[in-house]
Design a protein around this motif. Structure first.
Motif, PDB file in Angstrom:
ATOM      1  N   VAL A  41       1.919 -85.249 -16.762  1.00  0.00           N
ATOM      2  CA  VAL A  41       2.628 -85.645 -15.588  1.00  0.00           C
ATOM      3  C   VAL A  41       1.588 -86.617 -14.605  1.00  0.00           C
ATOM      4  CG1 VAL A  41       4.187 -83.734 -15.399  1.00  0.00           C
ATOM      5  CG2 VAL A  41       1.943 -83.570 -14.400  1.00  0.00           C
ATOM      6  N   ARG A  52       0.587 -81.145 -18.044  1.00  0.00           N
ATOM      7  CA  ARG A  52       1.476 -80.212 -17.124  1.00  0.00           C
ATOM      8  C   ARG A  52       1.110 -78.884 -16.800  1.00  0.00           C
ATOM      9  NH1 ARG A  52       7.541 -80.555 -18.563  1.00  0.00           N
ATOM     10  NH2 ARG A  52       6.667 -79.224 -20.453  1.00  0.00           N
ATOM     11  N   HIS A  57       2.709 -78.370  -8.638  1.00  0.00           N
ATOM     12  CA  HIS A  57       4.132 -78.744  -8.530  1.00  0.00           C
ATOM     13  C   HIS A  57       4.735 -78.252  -7.140  1.00  0.00           C
ATOM     14  CE1 HIS A  57       8.662 -78.599  -9.168  1.00  0.00           C
ATOM     15  NE2 HIS A  57       8.341 -79.522  -9.671  1.00  0.00           N
ATOM     16  N   GLN A  58       5.309 -79.293  -6.260  1.00  0.00           N
ATOM     17  CA  GLN A  58       5.997 -79.059  -5.169  1.00  0.00           C
ATOM     18  C   GLN A  58       6.944 -80.151  -4.877  1.00  0.00           C
ATOM     19  OE1 GLN A  58       3.549 -79.625  -1.724  1.00  0.00           O
ATOM     20  NE2 GLN A  58       4.531 -78.370  -0.272  1.00  0.00           N
ATOM     21  N   ASN A  59       8.113 -79.592  -4.536  1.00  0.00           N
ATOM     22  CA  ASN A  59       9.494 -80.554  -4.121  1.00  0.00           C
ATOM     23  C   ASN A  59       9.489 -81.486  -5.218  1.00  0.00           C
ATOM     24  OD1 ASN A  59       9.514 -78.947  -1.943  1.00  0.00           O
ATOM     25  ND2 ASN A  59       8.235 -80.472  -0.579  1.00  0.00           N
ATOM     26  N   GLN A  60       9.579 -81.146  -6.406  1.00  0.00           N
ATOM     27  CA  GLN A  60       9.677 -81.982  -7.573  1.00  0.00           C
ATOM     28  C   GLN A  60       8.833 -83.089  -7.789  1.00  0.00           C
ATOM     29  OE1 GLN A  60      13.820 -83.436  -7.233  1.00  0.00           O
ATOM     30  NE2 GLN A  60      14.727 -81.467  -7.680  1.00  0.00           N
ATOM     31  N   GLN A  61       7.696 -83.041  -7.453  1.00  0.00           N
ATOM     32  CA  GLN A  61       6.283 -83.749  -7.601  1.00  0.00           C
ATOM     33  C   GLN A  61       5.396 -83.047  -7.879  1.00  0.00           C
ATOM     34  OE1 GLN A  61       6.217 -85.486  -3.580  1.00  0.00           O
ATOM     35  NE2 GLN A  61       7.217 -87.289  -3.995  1.00  0.00           N
ATOM     36  N   TRP A  62       4.419 -83.540  -8.737  1.00  0.00           N
ATOM     37  CA  TRP A  62       3.287 -83.053  -9.333  1.00  0.00           C
ATOM     38  C   TRP A  62       2.095 -83.650  -8.738  1.00  0.00           C
ATOM     39  CZ3 TRP A  62       4.173 -79.333 -12.861  1.00  0.00           C
ATOM     40  CH2 TRP A  62       5.358 -79.272 -13.500  1.00  0.00           C
TER      41      TRP A  62
END
Length: 78
Positions: A41, A52, A57-62
């Motif tokens: 990612v 990955r 991961h937070q709010n559909q972001q890596w």
């Protein structure tokens, strides 16, 4: 003429030995390599690609680290 005949027989014997060795070995099938690829990612802050399983991961972001997670995603030309 004798030299030509000698070279001919040397070539025939070499070809026979090569053919015999080639046919006497069992056929080797190429073994398939295991697929050990890891999903990667992209960090939303710096753009570095990380596995990955190691990313945050937070709010559909890596993100690649806790510091970048806290700083958030960079908005710009990336």
């Amino acid at each position: 003429m004798g030299l030509f005949r000698l070279l001919f027989w040397v070539a025939v014997i070499a070809a026979a030995i090569w053919l015999w060795r080639r046919l006497s070995r069992p056929a080797q099938r190429p073994t398939p390599k295991p697929d050990n690829t890891v999903p990667m990612v992209r960090c939303a802050h710096c753009g570095v690609h990380v596995p990955r399983e190691h990313a945050l991961h937070q709010n559909q972001q890596w993100f690649c680290s806790q510091a970048h997670l806290e700083q958030g995603a960079k908005h710009g030309d990336r």
